[in-house]
Write an enzyme that holds these catalytic residues in place. Sequence first.
Site, PDB file in Angstrom:
ATOM      1  N   GLY A   1       0.796  -1.215   0.000  1.00  0.00           N
ATOM      2  CA  GLY A   1       0.000   0.000   0.000  1.00  0.00           C
ATOM      3  C   GLY A   1       0.831   1.267   0.000  1.00  0.00           C
TER       4      GLY A   1
ATOM      5  N   LEU B   1       0.506   3.682  -2.173  1.00  0.00           N
ATOM      6  CA  LEU B   1       0.974   3.487  -3.546  1.00  0.00           C
ATOM      7  C   LEU B   1       1.571   4.762  -4.139  1.00  0.00           C
ATOM      8  CD1 LEU B   1      -2.027   1.354  -4.851  1.00  0.00           C
ATOM      9  CD2 LEU B   1       0.115   0.572  -3.812  1.00  0.00           C
ATOM     10  N   HIS B   2       2.604   4.558  -4.938  1.00  0.00           N
ATOM     11  CA  HIS B   2       3.242   5.663  -5.665  1.00  0.00           C
ATOM     12  C   HIS B   2       3.410   5.223  -7.118  1.00  0.00           C
ATOM     13  CE1 HIS B   2       6.796   3.171  -5.291  1.00  0.00           C
ATOM     14  NE2 HIS B   2       6.693   3.199  -3.967  1.00  0.00           N
TER      15      HIS B   2
ATOM     16  N   HIS C   1       4.594   1.651  -7.938  1.00  0.00           N
ATOM     17  CA  HIS C   1       3.561   0.603  -7.931  1.00  0.00           C
ATOM     18  C   HIS C   1       2.680   0.721  -9.173  1.00  0.00           C
ATOM     19  CE1 HIS C   1       4.097   1.254  -3.427  1.00  0.00           C
ATOM     20  NE2 HIS C   1       4.323  -0.045  -3.538  1.00  0.00           N
TER      21      HIS C   1
ATOM     22  N   GLY D   1       9.155  -4.798  -8.336  1.00  0.00           N
ATOM     23  CA  GLY D   1      10.025  -3.701  -8.776  1.00  0.00           C
ATOM     24  C   GLY D   1      11.497  -4.027  -8.582  1.00  0.00           C
ATOM     25  N   GLN D   2      12.320  -3.533  -9.512  1.00  0.00           N
ATOM     26  CA  GLN D   2      13.774  -3.739  -9.451  1.00  0.00           C
ATOM     27  C   GLN D   2      14.400  -3.012  -8.260  1.00  0.00           C
ATOM     28  OE1 GLN D   2      15.913  -5.658 -10.932  1.00  0.00           O
ATOM     29  NE2 GLN D   2      17.799  -4.665 -10.222  1.00  0.00           N
TER      30      GLN D   2
ATOM     31  N   SER E   1       9.629   5.207  -3.100  1.00  0.00           N
ATOM     32  CA  SER E   1       9.423   4.225  -2.036  1.00  0.00           C
ATOM     33  C   SER E   1       8.390   4.790  -1.087  1.00  0.00           C
ATOM     34  CB  SER E   1      10.745   3.998  -1.286  1.00  0.00           C
ATOM     35  OG  SER E   1      10.496   3.370  -0.043  1.00  0.00           O
TER      36      SER E   1
END
Length: 284
Positions: free
Chosen positions: A29, A31-32, A35, A145-146, A183
Amino acid sequence: MIVTNNIDEVRQHRWAEAKLTWGLVPTMGYLHEGHLSLVQLSLAGNDRTAVTIFVNPTQFAPTEDLSSYPRNLEGDLALLEAAGVDLVFTPSDAIMYPPDFQTTITLSQVTQPLEGSSRPSHFAGVATVVAKLFNIVQPTRAYFGQKDAQQTIVLRQLVRDLNFNLEMVIGPTRREPDGLAMSSRNALLSAENRAAAPVLFRALNAAKTAYETGERSGEALRQVMRQTITAVPQARIDYVSAADPGTLAELDVVVDGVLLSTAVFFGQTRLIDNILIEATEDTE
Ligand code: PAF
């Protein structure tokens, strides 16, 4: 968009459309854009997209930031609805970990260095919850995500070892204009620490530049990162690493590509970032 905290309901929707492909984006959650870029990849690559929002307590050590981890369920749901997500699973702790819960998945080698060395119980929590989410949703593809480079390696290993019938897709790190990797934890930084935090990406880039101009000593690359980060008084290094991208063992000499990574504290907030330099044909 279906929003549910009920495992049976997720399964009903999943299997009512069994022939369709389903993408899964597991999240904690707050979220940015990072995401949402994974959500976009899933929407483009599958008939249906499920997102999970669950701040998984078992991947936080007692000393870590579980209670202060940022949350905004209403805002998250609005973003996911606008994006066109089909289903959001928002379980409670009790649904994921009922009182008689007894199983933990541990991986041996890839969980030991880097994040695993600073956060010894972290990847057991991640592997266990992700395995549960895979079993609940049974996606065709799963998106990560990397930025969490070691997590992607651990989860690829989990998928191989336990024969999960899905494809792992890794999306690139999304960055703020000043280079800071996106993040949810960035929201916890004071203004002063937020201004200092782009040093992670500067340090990684300084090491990358050193590599590109011929440096092949792992220790020299780590030293470039250390020097860049210690110049910023707000930053406290947890680790800097120039590691084999497959095994995550620290490299003496870079031969076949290198994962440059770092974890740095700003006050109580710990940020991570990495740059992957793939092996090229002309590496010595
Ligand atoms: O990367 C994260 O946000 C979490 O580790 C994950 C994969 C959602 C598991 O809780």
